[in-house]
Design a protein around this motif. Structure first.
Motif, PDB file in Angstrom:
ATOM      1  N   ARG A 159     -74.256  -0.423  23.777  1.00 49.59           N
ATOM      2  CA  ARG A 159     -74.842   0.567  24.686  1.00 49.59           C
ATOM      3  C   ARG A 159     -76.106   0.018  25.343  1.00 49.59           C
ATOM      4  N   LEU A 160     -76.176   0.157  26.653  1.00 52.32           N
ATOM      5  CA  LEU A 160     -77.395  -0.208  27.368  1.00 52.32           C
ATOM      6  C   LEU A 160     -78.282   1.036  27.474  1.00 52.32           C
ATOM      7  N   TRP A 161     -79.550   0.849  27.138  1.00 51.14           N
ATOM      8  CA  TRP A 161     -80.526   1.941  27.116  1.00 51.14           C
ATOM      9  C   TRP A 161     -80.580   2.712  28.444  1.00 51.14           C
ATOM     10  N   THR A 162     -81.030   3.954  28.349  1.00 58.53           N
ATOM     11  CA  THR A 162     -81.185   4.796  29.543  1.00 58.53           C
ATOM     12  C   THR A 162     -82.362   4.292  30.376  1.00 58.53           C
ATOM     13  N   HIS A 163     -82.094   4.038  31.652  1.00 55.59           N
ATOM     14  CA  HIS A 163     -83.147   3.535  32.551  1.00 55.59           C
ATOM     15  C   HIS A 163     -82.871   3.998  33.975  1.00 55.59           C
ATOM     16  N   TYR A 164     -83.862   3.824  34.845  1.00 52.36           N
ATOM     17  CA  TYR A 164     -83.571   4.036  36.264  1.00 52.36           C
ATOM     18  C   TYR A 164     -83.800   2.731  37.014  1.00 52.36           C
ATOM     19  N   ASP A 165     -83.148   2.605  38.159  1.00 58.98           N
ATOM     20  CA  ASP A 165     -83.390   1.497  39.080  1.00 58.98           C
ATOM     21  C   ASP A 165     -83.923   2.114  40.364  1.00 58.98           C
ATOM     22  N   ILE A 166     -84.612   1.303  41.143  1.00 55.81           N
ATOM     23  CA  ILE A 166     -85.215   1.891  42.343  1.00 55.81           C
ATOM     24  C   ILE A 166     -84.366   1.693  43.594  1.00 55.81           C
ATOM     25  N   MET A 167     -83.263   0.978  43.442  1.00 56.96           N
ATOM     26  CA  MET A 167     -82.365   0.817  44.587  1.00 56.96           C
ATOM     27  C   MET A 167     -81.070   1.586  44.350  1.00 56.96           C
ATOM     28  N   ASP A 168     -80.403   1.899  45.448  1.00 53.12           N
ATOM     29  CA  ASP A 168     -79.059   2.463  45.327  1.00 53.12           C
ATOM     30  C   ASP A 168     -78.133   1.379  44.784  1.00 53.12           C
ATOM     31  N   ASN A 169     -77.051   1.801  44.154  1.00 49.46           N
ATOM     32  CA  ASN A 169     -76.321   0.864  43.321  1.00 49.46           C
ATOM     33  C   ASN A 169     -74.881   1.334  43.141  1.00 49.46           C
ATOM     34  N   ILE A 170     -73.948   0.412  43.254  1.00 52.64           N
ATOM     35  CA  ILE A 170     -72.590   0.743  42.806  1.00 52.64           C
ATOM     36  C   ILE A 170     -72.241  -0.154  41.626  1.00 52.64           C
ATOM     37  N   LEU A 171     -71.570   0.436  40.663  1.00 54.79           N
ATOM     38  CA  LEU A 171     -71.119  -0.317  39.491  1.00 54.79           C
ATOM     39  C   LEU A 171     -69.591  -0.326  39.522  1.00 54.79           C
ATOM     40  N   ILE A 172     -69.049  -1.545  39.704  1.00 56.32           N
ATOM     41  CA  ILE A 172     -67.592  -1.691  39.825  1.00 56.32           C
ATOM     42  C   ILE A 172     -67.045  -2.111  38.461  1.00 56.32           C
ATOM     43  N   GLN A 173     -66.087  -1.363  37.973  1.00 54.22           N
ATOM     44  CA  GLN A 173     -65.479  -1.710  36.687  1.00 54.22           C
ATOM     45  C   GLN A 173     -64.242  -2.559  36.958  1.00 54.22           C
ATOM     46  N   ILE A 174     -64.236  -3.764  36.425  1.00 51.08           N
ATOM     47  CA  ILE A 174     -63.131  -4.673  36.748  1.00 51.08           C
ATOM     48  C   ILE A 174     -62.175  -4.830  35.569  1.00 51.08           C
ATOM     49  N   ASN A 175     -62.730  -4.929  34.390  1.00 48.34           N
ATOM     50  CA  ASN A 175     -61.872  -5.051  33.214  1.00 48.34           C
ATOM     51  C   ASN A 175     -62.453  -4.202  32.086  1.00 48.34           C
ATOM     52  N   GLY A 176     -61.619  -3.443  31.407  1.00 48.53           N
ATOM     53  CA  GLY A 176     -62.093  -2.613  30.297  1.00 48.53           C
ATOM     54  C   GLY A 176     -62.629  -1.272  30.775  1.00 48.53           C
ATOM     55  N   LYS A 177     -63.245  -0.554  29.828  1.00 46.90           N
ATOM     56  CA  LYS A 177     -63.663   0.825  30.095  1.00 46.90           C
ATOM     57  C   LYS A 177     -65.125   0.996  29.722  1.00 46.90           C
ATOM     58  N   LYS A 178     -65.785   1.846  30.479  1.00 50.41           N
ATOM     59  CA  LYS A 178     -67.172   2.168  30.153  1.00 50.41           C
ATOM     60  C   LYS A 178     -67.369   3.666  30.189  1.00 50.41           C
ATOM     61  N   ARG A 179     -68.267   4.145  29.356  1.00 46.44           N
ATOM     62  CA  ARG A 179     -68.698   5.546  29.495  1.00 46.44           C
ATOM     63  C   ARG A 179     -70.079   5.520  30.129  1.00 46.44           C
ATOM     64  N   VAL A 180     -70.224   6.269  31.206  1.00 48.05           N
ATOM     65  CA  VAL A 180     -71.512   6.304  31.898  1.00 48.05           C
ATOM     66  C   VAL A 180     -72.059   7.726  31.830  1.00 48.05           C
ATOM     67  N   VAL A 181     -73.298   7.834  31.379  1.00 46.77           N
ATOM     68  CA  VAL A 181     -73.980   9.132  31.335  1.00 46.77           C
ATOM     69  C   VAL A 181     -75.197   9.025  32.240  1.00 46.77           C
ATOM     70  N   LEU A 182     -75.346   9.997  33.130  1.00 44.89           N
ATOM     71  CA  LEU A 182     -76.470   9.940  34.077  1.00 44.89           C
ATOM     72  C   LEU A 182     -77.298  11.218  33.982  1.00 44.89           C
ATOM     73  N   PHE A 183     -78.572  11.076  34.255  1.00 39.97           N
ATOM     74  CA  PHE A 183     -79.480  12.223  34.271  1.00 39.97           C
ATOM     75  C   PHE A 183     -80.172  12.259  35.630  1.00 39.97           C
ATOM     76  N   PRO A 184     -80.240  13.437  36.259  1.00 44.50           N
ATOM     77  CA  PRO A 184     -80.891  13.484  37.577  1.00 44.50           C
ATOM     78  C   PRO A 184     -82.387  13.190  37.466  1.00 44.50           C
ATOM     79  N   PRO A 185     -82.975  12.675  38.544  1.00 41.98           N
ATOM     80  CA  PRO A 185     -84.413  12.371  38.523  1.00 41.98           C
ATOM     81  C   PRO A 185     -85.256  13.589  38.152  1.00 41.98           C
ATOM     82  N   SER A 186     -84.746  14.786  38.475  1.00 45.09           N
ATOM     83  CA  SER A 186     -85.520  16.001  38.163  1.00 45.09           C
ATOM     84  C   SER A 186     -85.642  16.225  36.657  1.00 45.09           C
ATOM     85  N   ASP A 187     -84.875  15.487  35.854  1.00 43.69           N
ATOM     86  CA  ASP A 187     -84.956  15.632  34.401  1.00 43.69           C
ATOM     87  C   ASP A 187     -85.903  14.632  33.751  1.00 43.69           C
ATOM     88  N   VAL A 188     -86.646  13.904  34.565  1.00 46.52           N
ATOM     89  CA  VAL A 188     -87.466  12.826  34.001  1.00 46.52           C
ATOM     90  C   VAL A 188     -88.470  13.345  32.965  1.00 46.52           C
TER      91      VAL A 188
END
Ligand SMILES: O=C(O)CCC(=O)C(=O)O
Ligand SMILES: [Fe+2]
Length: 315
Positions: A159-188
């Motif tokens: 698991r990669l820790w919860t973080h934010y990045d300052i740029m817009d971003n697409i994450l392309i899944q090429i092999n295998g599966k990931k679970r992604v959990v996101l929190f809106p900026p308003s929840d900071v």
């Protein structure tokens, strides 16, 4: 607090197959979504562990090695090591190791870097020329705004820790599966931030006596399958777990004019220049107020916060 209370705050991430709709969402809605069925080119069929081991020669990579599933950047419970790319793929794609740094169950994570990792941004087209014509990016951003493309290769269960990045971003899944959990900026305010990372590591089993506000955080959640891409808007916090051995590529691009971004930011995760200045001024303000007796300081910190809040309310 019961699990069911936490469940109330879970929102499934929208998914659709229409690129035009996807572009609209990026522009107007600025919420995460999954785009399905885009044609990424040969990578989707080809990029498995055997192929990557055969195709990428003579490259060494800096990796994270962790004996725990939850990597903790703040308390550094993992090691940085270097391995030949081939060896990384071999180890990350198997669950038990014969050669290891910590123990036979250790897990591996690659966030690829540029040729000179202090000066160059990661760009798969340049850094992995043998793979460069096997992947095509979905037309969700203007090419002139492209910033970097990054391999995300991970062992199952890491698991990669919860973080934010300052740029817009697409994450392309090429092999295998990931679970992604996101929190809106308003929840900071509910995420116990330290820099760009949340201190709450075990997001499915949080210690609510330590992190009570986390119970209020709204989670957007999805499983990314091979062939899916997720849009991660700037400032949205995200936590990513590889359900299986996983190969992904993420692409960052600039959503604001160049001047807003720190020039020497090769990772694309330094706070915006204006925000960095604001933090410095805040430190100065704190130093000033620290000269006062506590009850004055408390009063004036509240008054300063009121000033910031009024500025937001007037927007
Ligand atoms: O897929 C991962 O492991 C992390 C992805 C990520 O943090 C990102 O795309 O910004
Ligand atoms: Fe990220």
């Amino acid at each position: 607090m019961f699990d069911s209370d936490l469940m109330v705050n879970v929102v499934p991430v929208q998914s659709f197959s229409d690129e035009t709709l996807a572009k609209e969402w990026i522009k107007n809605k600025r919420e995460p979504f999954i785009l399905k069925n885009f044609d990424y080119g040969p990578c989707l069929q080809k990029w498995n562990a055997e192929y990557m081991m055969e195709k990428v020669n003579n490259k060494t990579v800096k990796i994270h090695v962790s004996s725990k599933s939850e990597m903790d950047f703040i308390n550094k419970n993992f090691l940085y090591r270097t391995l030949p790319f081939k060896e990384l793929i071999k180890r990350a794609s198997q669950n038990k190791q014969t050669d290891f740094f910590i123990d036979e169950n250790e897990k591996y994570y690659l966030r690829s870097l540029g040729a000179d990792d202090r000066k160059d941004v990661a760009d798969i087209q340049k850094d992995y020329p043998e793979l460069s014509n096997e992947i095509r990016y979905p037309p969700l951003f203007e090419l002139e705004n492209f910033f970097s493309s990054v391999f995300r290769i991970s062992s199952a269960g890491l698991r990669l820790w919860t973080h934010y990045d300052i740029m817009d971003n697409i994450l392309i899944q090429i092999n295998g599966k990931k679970r992604v959990v996101l929190f809106p900026p308003s929840d900071v305010d509910n995420l116990y931030m330290k820099g760009d990372k949340s201190q709450v590591l075990e997001i499915d089993n949080p210690d609510l006596s330590k992190y009570p506000l986390f119970a209020h955080a709204k989670k957007y959640e999805c499983i990314l399958e091979a062939g899916d891409v997720i849009f991660i808007p700037s400032l949205w916090l995200h936590n990513v777990i590889s359900v299986s051995f996983s190969i992904g590529v993420n692409v960052f691009w600039k959503h604001l004019d160049d001047e807003f971004y720190e020039k020497k930011d090769v990772y694309g995760n330094k706070d915006l220049v204006a925000a960095q200045k604001a933090f410095l001024f805040a430190d100065k303000a704190i130093n000033e107020l620290n000269r006062l007796p506590l009850h004055y300081k408390e009063f004036y910190i509240k008054r300063v916060i009121q000033k910031f809040q009024k500025n937001l309310d007037d927007e």
